[in-house]
Design an enzyme around this catalytic site. Structure first.
Site: not given
Length: 349
Positions: A341-342
């Site tokens: 997600c990052i």
């Protein structure tokens, strides 16, 4: 007619193809990190991921004005590929979702898809005044053409095999907070036009914990991901006490019954969840599926859990040519996501 990537020969490559670099965003004060201690812990966690990724490829970090020195000190520490820092206004730090989805044309061309971003379905706590512009900022820095679309979508809500198949989730792309009034057919058409895919496989929902306060309402990249064409990894919850036990059985059965864009019956590899079931009285959505593939490497979530090494062995078997690096992801999951997600890959052309 609005320009669409597929008409110009572009498609989204699979994550396992070579990368030019990885893009990340640096945590800054916002509703996700409610105090200085949480912010400091988040920066250490994001920094650990950046350092792990830099083992395999360069990282470009988007930081809020004034945060460059802090970001370089933490994310740029140690040896590895270069860390580049770019200052832009940010609301949050989930580059997979706020950044662009890069597409290539197979002839040296690179472009970026700028999905409409509205704080994961206009959630009450979310802010997106700045984050809704990050995809175009990244595209400008990368020097690529940008294709914009009115479809509300995030990078964590799609996963492709690079050969025409994309995984989606009913509660994300068809959710009322994102695309009210859009039919499944309309969503698929817009997705295919921007990713160069031809077949969508829809999951009915995501993991139970992803519907909490900071959840995404069902992102696919915590549930299922292609390991290679025809092979999909899926999260499985062995413990019947957790609501994901039944959810995961349903999702695995759906995937086993599915064929991809080239007509192959999907082979499903189940990745058991960590043993911990709850954290602070809420069901966890800890998942090894939310990994990131780098050049010659896999950056894999760890949870100080007995199943960490079991998961690492499965990934070593699936990606024998890559080195698996475990990074503690519990702080990242507390904020609503994981390592995938990052991070956001920029493919090499």
């Amino acid at each position: 007619m609005t320009a669409q990537p597929v008409n110009d020969g572009f498609r989204m490559p699979a994550e396992w193809t070579p990368h030019e670099r990885t893009w990340m965003a640096w945590p800054s004060p916002n509703p996700t990190f409610t105090n200085e201690q949480e912010l400091a812990e988040a920066r250490e966690a994001w920094g650990a991921v950046a350092r792990a990724v830099r083992t395999y490829e360069p990282v470009t970090l988007v930081v809020s004005p004034g945060d460059a020195e802090n970001a370089r000190a933490i994310a740029g520490a140690g040896e590895g590929h270069p860390l580049t820092v770019v200052e832009r206004e940010l609301d949050d730090a989930w580059m997979r979702d706020i950044g662009p989805t890069f597409v290539t044309d197979g002839a040296g061309g690179l472009a970026a898809v700028d999905w409409t971003f509205n704080g994961w379905g206009a959630q009450e706590w979310a802010r997106w005044e700045h984050d809704s512009k990050i995809a175009r900022h990244v595209s400008d820095v990368a020097g690529t053409r940008t294709y914009s679309t009115p479809l509300v979508n995030e990078g964590g809500a799609i996963h492709v095999d690079g050969e025409g198949t994309v995984l989606l989730t009913d509660t994300v792309q068809l959710g009322e907070g994102r695309n009210p009034g859009w039919s499944r057919r309309q969503v698929e058409a817009e997705i295919h036009a921007h990713l160069g895919t031809t077949k969508a496989i829809w999951l009915p929902y995501g993991l139970a914990g992803d519907y909490g306060t900071y959840g995404t309402q069902g992102h696919v990249d915590i549930v299922a991901a292609f390991a290679r064409p025809g092979v999909v990894m899926v999260h499985t919850q062995p413990d019947p006490a957790h609501p994901d036990h039944e959810r995961c059985k349903t999702i695995a059965a759906l995937l086993r019954a599915s064929t991809d864009a080239r007509g192959r019956q999907l082979q499903v590899v189940e990745i058991p969840a960590p043993t911990v079931l709850e954290e602070d009285g809420e069901w966890v959505d800890y998942s090894y599926i939310n990994h990131y593939l780098c050049n010659d490497g896999v950056v894999l979530c760890s949870f100080d859990d007995p199943r960490d090494e079991e998961a690492a062995e499965i990934f070593r078997g699936l990606f024998p040519e890559r080195t698996v690096t475990l990074v503690d992801a519990r702080t990242i999951f507390a904020g609503g996501g994981g390592i995938h997600c990052i991070t956001q890959q920029q493919p090499k052309v």
